[in-house]
Design an enzyme around this catalytic site. Structure first.
Site, PDB file in Angstrom:
ATOM      1  N   HIS A 496       0.830  -1.211   0.000  1.00  0.00           N
ATOM      2  CA  HIS A 496       0.000   0.000   0.000  1.00  0.00           C
ATOM      3  C   HIS A 496       0.865   1.263   0.000  1.00  0.00           C
ATOM      4  CE1 HIS A 496      -3.653   2.337   1.413  1.00  0.00           C
ATOM      5  NE2 HIS A 496      -2.670   3.144   1.777  1.00  0.00           N
ATOM      6  N   GLU A 497       1.756   1.347   0.978  1.00  0.00           N
ATOM      7  CA  GLU A 497       2.595   2.546   1.066  1.00  0.00           C
ATOM      8  C   GLU A 497       3.524   2.661  -0.142  1.00  0.00           C
ATOM      9  OE1 GLU A 497       1.648   4.632   3.112  1.00  0.00           O
ATOM     10  OE2 GLU A 497       0.459   3.298   4.386  1.00  0.00           O
ATOM     11  N   HIS A 500       1.828   4.594  -2.789  1.00  0.00           N
ATOM     12  CA  HIS A 500       1.932   6.048  -2.616  1.00  0.00           C
ATOM     13  C   HIS A 500       3.276   6.550  -3.152  1.00  0.00           C
ATOM     14  CE1 HIS A 500      -1.727   6.860  -0.461  1.00  0.00           C
ATOM     15  NE2 HIS A 500      -1.441   6.042   0.540  1.00  0.00           N
ATOM     16  N   HIS A 503       3.300   6.835  -6.828  1.00  0.00           N
ATOM     17  CA  HIS A 503       2.545   8.019  -7.237  1.00  0.00           C
ATOM     18  C   HIS A 503       3.441   9.259  -7.206  1.00  0.00           C
ATOM     19  CE1 HIS A 503      -1.413  10.511  -6.686  1.00  0.00           C
ATOM     20  NE2 HIS A 503      -0.906  10.620  -7.884  1.00  0.00           N
TER      21      HIS A 503
END
Length: 721
Positions: A496-497, A500, A503
């Site tokens: 998940h991280e 980020h 992104h």
């Protein structure tokens, strides 16, 4: 949940780090000197808390000078002499703010807390003075009013519109008296937010459950080893210590057969900052809600939720409630079914008539049910999820989808447990630097997050300034005889991280003001990565037993896949419960002093029928996302984005290859676009259609096939005939 970022409500910030070196390169303050570090990362080996105060003072002064230069220009306002210069201003201040914010979350101490309380109100006041400057706003308005009748590009128009709307949302249209009141509100809110967060850190660190060898003998070896290591670090060798940090708390709740101890530690966790002591946050919550209502009303909104959500993809609280309520009701029903399975086991263990299944029993009996139904438990899976291997799995995925390469580099570190990697693009060019900081410590906030030390941008000559990002987690530490071993939930947290971080690394926008996306878009890049984490083909590349190097078996993978929807009623209910309370409390249109605990209870258990055996993921007194982060009226972001992430992953699956490079490139284009257009338009362009809720509901086991309509029946009959 899985991401807490230090967020400031800023009117405009330049995010480029090639800042005015002629003015600052001779400074002895490492935050102000020209950095000669590899890849331009912060000189962490030289930065100390004492440096921030001077650095902020200088950077705010420099920012004021940059704005004064714009105002001193007597020529007619144009995009270049006003909008562009504003977009480039405040670069040094933004850079220092990013570093300070990340350090306050990862390396906090009394000095940093004092600085936060002193500097954050000053920073709020600084940005308010700029956003409410009447002369500056009039220059922006001139360009905004004629934006469609000039030769501005679509991106220049978008930046102009965002800058104008942000100014209005920050109070530019208020009269002088209203502006002064708004400034006071913002200063007070910034200080309350700091105090709220520091109270959580203190309450979390103040509790420990100390057990003897006999008292902990019923626990699995890995759980005992971690507790023994924790005790050793605290000078209590021979004891076993459990804390309120999730890597300690959840294994204890999952594996401890001692019900009284489960109750003790879970209640300590639930009651944080609600103990009527110096760290109590209930009064702070009342103050923040009161001030947020007043702020929203000043700016022309009936509630703070209306103020926040009007700028998001959802558009209105009504749309958010529609999504959350539609999912919450079936989630509660599924949770009741899960409870029934566990209560059958509970009654075999507890035969007294007044014994009742409670919230601190959920993890323990859920694990029993999982083992019974799927022949799967954490002791079987965690040996395959050594932390370094899981990180390599994330690297493997990024390489498979996007052609990225990650190589370790030697750079200044802010803590000796941190590490750093250079990220190379598919053509071998430098894409950015990524730090990792994985384990709990007293100075670190709970949870996991990804943030910037330097944001992606372009300098005045059009040269790309590569980002420096950091992933910060709270995973169980290694023990004497084993590396750090992750639970399945921690595996998905890392992916998940990492999403980020991708992104940030992919971001490619021409103006700093177009970097940010809507809040309910933010979790799409991260949550979509979770979909790949436990796919068989990827698992085979990183899930290797830490002792014998055997690759995870097809049988175990099958068990993991079959149990994917296990306990989803509980997980969905606790998540949405927190989101609903956040929305409820920020949808108040008039303030009257309220009891925080009663407000929560009425909203969830009285109004919506949530079962008492489930607690919301965060109770309000320690709900840092909404009172000390950027998720006020926005904890729904995770669920809104989950609709997008499941629908986007379906786009990969529909090709027959979940690693499809062409689809990955289209998705990368979506991520790289930042705020160049609104998020839903960008998503529709990627998907070619509106996002569907069906993949989300199916993934959580909540999908109910719709009853066939008369038209469907007629069509089926016609096809049969």
């Amino acid at each position: 949940m899985k991401r807490i970022l230090f967020v400031l409500s800023l009117f405009m910030i330049g995010l480029n780090t090639s800042f005015c070196t002629k003015q600052i390169q001779k400074s002895e303050n490492p935050l102000l000197a020209e950095w000669d570090t590899p890849y331009g990362v912060p000189p962490f080996d030289r930065i100390e808390p004492k440096h921030y105060k001077e650095a902020f003072k200088f950077a705010m002064s420099l920012h004021n000078d940059e704005v004064a230069t714009i105002l001193a220009n007597k020529e007619e306002p144009t995009f270049d002499n006003t909008i562009l210069e504003l977009d480039r201003s405040g670069m040094l201040l933004a850079n220092i703010s990013d570093i300070f914010g990340m350090m306050c979350a990862a390396m906090n101490n009394e000095d940093m807390q004092e600085l936060q309380e002193e500097l954050m109100p000053q920073l709020a006041s600084h940005y308010d003075a700029i956003s409410m400057n009447e002369e500056l706003f009039q220059r922006i308005k001139v360009i905004y009013d004629k934006r469609n009748s000039t030769d501005l590009t679509a991106e220049q128009i978008r930046l102009t519109e965002k800058m104008y709307k942000n100014a209005v949302r920050q109070g530019a249209l208020l009269n002088s008296e209203q502006k002064e009141r708004l400034k006071a509100i913002n200063e007070e809110l910034s200080l309350l937010s700091v105090k709220f967060d520091n109270n959580i850190l203190a309450e979390t660190n103040n509790f420990e459950l100390e057990l003897t060898a006999k008292e902990s003998s019923h626990l699995p070896k890995a759980v005992r080893d971690a507790a023994a290591e924790r005790a050793k670090e605290r000078g209590k060798e021979g004891k076993y210590i459990f804390t309120l940090h999730k890597p300690s708390l959840l294994p204890f709740l999952t594996h401890s057969s001692n019900r009284k101890l489960r109750e003790q530690i879970y209640k300590a966790y639930l009651n944080r900052c609600s103990n009527d002591n110096e760290y109590d946050n209930k009064e702070i919550i009342n103050d923040m809600v009161r001030l947020r209502i007043e702020k929203a009303n000043l700016l022309g909104y009936k509630s703070y939720s209306d103020y926040v959500i009007s700028e998001q993809m959802a558009g209105s609280p009504k749309a958010v409630y529609a999504l959350l309520e539609d999912i919450f009701a079936p989630a509660v029903e599924r949770a009741k079914e899960e409870l029934a399975d566990m209560e059958a086991m509970f009654k075999r263990d507890h035969t007294k008539a007044d014994d009742k299944f409670e919230s601190w029993d959920w993890w323990y009996y859920a694990e029993k049910v999982r083992k019974q139904k799927y022949n799967l438990n954490e002791e079987m899976t965690s040996p395959y999820f050594a932390l370094d291997n899981v990180r390599q799995g994330a690297f493997n995925l990024a390489n498979r989808l996007y052609g990225l390469t990650f190589r370790p580099v030697v750079v200044p570190l802010y803590h000796n447990e941190a590490s750093a990697y250079e990220v190379l693009d598919n053509d071998g060019s430098h894409l950015g630097i990524l730090y990792f900081d994985f384990h709990p410590r007293a100075s670190k906030s709970q949870g996991a997050w990804c943030g910037y030390f330097r944001r992606p941008s372009y300098d005045r000559d059009g040269k790309r300034i590569a980002p420096v990002a950091s992933i910060v987690c709270n995973f169980t530490r290694p023990s004497d005889d084993a590396p750090a071993l992750l639970s399945i939930d921690e595996v998905t947290t890392l992916f998940h991280e990492f999403g980020h971080a991708l992104h940030f690394l992919f971001s490619d926008v021409p103006y700093n003001g177009l970097l940010d996306v809507e809040g309910d878009f933010v979790e799409l890049p991260s949550q979509i990565m979770e979909n790949w984490a436990l796919e068989e083909e990827l698992l085979k590349t990183y899930a290797v037993h830490h002792r014998n190097n055997s690759v995870i078996s097809n049988t175990t993978i099958s068990k993991i896949r079959r149990s994917a929807q296990f306990n989803q009623g509980f997980m969905t209910t606790e998540l949405l419960a927190a989101a609903l309370v956040d929305l409820d409390i920020h949808s108040l249109t008039k303030y009257e002093k309220f009891d925080v605990e009663s407000f929560e209870y009425n909203a969830l258990y009285e109004k919506r029928g949530m079962i008492s055996q489930i607690e919301p993921r965060y109770h309000l007194p320690y709900f840092a996302h909404i009172f000390a982060g950027g998720y006020s009226s926005g904890y729904y972001f995770y669920t809104w984005a989950e609709v997008l992430d499941k629908d986007a992953f379906a786009a990969f699956a529909e090709t027959g290859d979940i690693f499809n490079r062409r689809t990955a490139q289209a998705f990368r284009k979506l991520l790289s676009s930042g705020g160049k257009r609104d998020g839903m338009s960008l998503y529709r362009e990627f998907r070619g259609a509106e996002p569907s809720r069906e993949p989300l509901l199916k993934a959580r086991g909540l999908w109910v096939e719709p009853e066939p309509t008369e038209e469907d029946e007629n069509l089926n009959n016609a096809e049969t005939n």
